[in-house]
Design an enzyme around this catalytic site. Structure first.
Site, PDB file in Angstrom:
ATOM      1  CD  GLU A 162       0.805   0.378   2.994  1.00 17.51           C
ATOM      2  OE1 GLU A 162       0.712   1.638   2.956  1.00 17.51           O
ATOM      3  OE2 GLU A 162       1.809  -0.237   3.402  1.00 17.51           O
ATOM      4  CD  GLU A 305       7.534   1.924  -0.674  1.00 17.71           C
ATOM      5  OE1 GLU A 305       8.297   1.101  -1.220  1.00 17.71           O
ATOM      6  OE2 GLU A 305       7.834   3.127  -0.544  1.00 17.71           O
TER       7      GLU A 305
END
Lengths: 338, 338
Positions: A162, A305
């Site tokens: 994310e 991430e």
């Protein structure tokens, strides 16, 4: 997941030239991927991490150390291959796909970005619901669609990731709503705020929960009222991977909040989840216990991430290769135990 | 290791597009490899695991679940690429070199085997010293020579591994001799012996220590009297890597006994050691604390051979790539913290 396939995979592992069980969790990884994929020889060539990106209205309350402009800046960095997840995914032979579920920025069809924008960020949940129920469902569908696409492409393993300045705040709110643990106990410094900002973050989450009163028995209600668009897409990816028989590797704190929503909706998805990371945070530990997942790595990483998922995918693939490539006692002419 | 280079590497990491310190131990790996190698851009292409193989006279006492014929059988399995370490090293892009330091078998120049046999196994240390001091020194030199060879070849990172039926017994004896911890507390089931065999193994080690009286202040004496030829070579590799400025990744229980001997000889070698594994065993924990190394993985693996080192090398290399390949804030046009 088929119990017979799990047994069949373990029997295959037990014939390999090693003392029984001596490759520990690598054997678990190989066994589970085989059973999930429905084959004793899973082809792990194609592996993809989905980094879902969204913005958060709650950043208006000053909950993050970074300005929200950093979300699209980091998106461009990812598209150019320079972010942490790019480096670690390349290292592990994993492709990164960046999916815009809700960034507050107009990318004008930037190359490589998967445009599935549901809204330009959520609303500030300290002042009202973060999303409408339709938005939450649409964002869930973004993740489900990626899983369907994986099935169509023969992707062996999916990972979550994310990007979204401020997204530890909705994650903590989700955990508080579902667990009943106090906001103070499970809220942490995110990417590095100071004492005053931490106290403010706790206040904002408490206010949002008191105002929106999410129903802990209704994960979609929790997601809608205090969640995030990228968190919804992660939940959708987990649901979709389970439905399609694809192992899904869940990254850190924020990704696990998405996986928690999915497993509250359908407890069976737990069989398909691999948890990339351990964390010292009480909220993360609660989620992993609730999901029933034992984290693979504990390297004190907290970037998000999909960085942890990338490294964990490499280790899970190693377990699959043990299943596929190691010689048996018979093949190697090695004597078994006395 | 040069403290200025460590700082320089951390400064480089701190400019990368991520919150400070958020890649946790990966940053430590990148920083340390850079400082050890003396460059901010270490080339990690060449990575080698040395699996040192030897037999143990103490197997006459029935301390292992496998017959000692399995040592050469597994050596052939490794040469054919079918053992666990081969599979995991291939996965991590690491070469495996099998070095015969003391197997009780005549290989007649088998293809791929590095023949540095010092003796056909150690003597039974329950009845006298395992080796002569000259043999221990010769076996140490085998490892040192491999490290020198690494330097000549430009190998970026070396890993340790071992093969030798019965070799948890000398490892436990070494730990007992150096730590003073009771043999009972630190002896475990090795590759899978039952209760009676465990009691026997404890008795054998106690007898060996009482008979040989190794001097805890003299690591070479400990190695000579209750050690193993492959354990000596591991100690030599660690010494040689430190001398040549090469990071060395130490595998599990037996390898750590070798690293412990090296670090008792020269405490400075600790700066060059990466510990691949955690272990629940009290003896292993003692060694890691004494060496000052925090294990990288905890996957309940207990196969040896270098299997844990192979996986850990992949993670260490990931840390180096973070240092080398991630974009800086400036390159990516990303705003730093508020």
């Amino acid at each position: 997941v088929n119990a017979e396939l799990l047994q069949q995979a373990q029997a295959k592992l037990d014939n390999k030239t090693k003392p029984l069980g001596s490759l520990g969790r690598l054997e678990e990884f190989g066994r589970r991927v085989a059973a999930i994929s429905g084959t004793m020889n899973p082809d792990t060539t194609k592996k993809v991490i989905f980094t879902f990106a969204g913005d958060h209205g709650v950043t208006d309350e000053g909950v993050s150390a970074f300005p929200k402009e950093v979300t699209p800046q980091m998106a461009f960095n990812m598209l150019a291959g320079g972010a942490g997840v790019n480096v670690l995914a390349r290292h592990a032979g994993v492709e990164v796909r960046l999916v815009d579920v809700g960034m507050d920025y107009d990318f004008n069809g930037a190359l490589g970005l998967i445009d599935r924008k549901v809204a330009r960020g959520t609303k500030n949940f300290a002042k009202g619901p973060a999303m409408t129920r339709d938005q939450a469902l649409a964002a869930l569908k973004v993740g489900i669609d990626q899983a369907d696409q994986c099935k169509a492409e023969g992707v062996a393993m999916a990972g979550t990731g994310e990007l979204g300045i401020g997204n530890t705040t909705p994650s903590s709110a989700i955990i508080a709503a579902i667990s009943g643990i106090s906001v103070k106990d499970l809220t942490h410094r995110g990417t590095g705020i100071n004492d005053a900002a931490l106290a403010n973050k706790i206040r904002v989450i408490e206010q949002g929960l008191a105002l929106n009163r999410p129903d802990p028995k209704d994960p979609l209600d929790v997601l809608t009222k205090v969640g995030g668009l990228e968190i919804a897409a992660i939940a959708g990816l987990v649901l979709g991977c389970a439905a399609n028989g694809i192992p899904v590797v869940v990254d850190g704190f924020i990704s696990t909040a998405g996986a928690l929503i999915a497993s509250e909706m359908h407890p069976n998805v737990r069989d398909y989840i691999f948890a990339a990371h351990a964390s010292v945070e009480i909220g993360h530990r609660f989620m992993l216990e609730r999901i029933g997942a034992t984290p693979i790595l504990d390297l004190n990483m907290r970037l998000g991430e999909g960085t942890g998922a990338a490294l964990a995918m490499g280790l899970i693939e190693a377990g699959v290769k043990v299943l596929k490539e190691m010689a048996t006692f018979e093949q190697a002419g090695v004597a078994e135990q006395l």
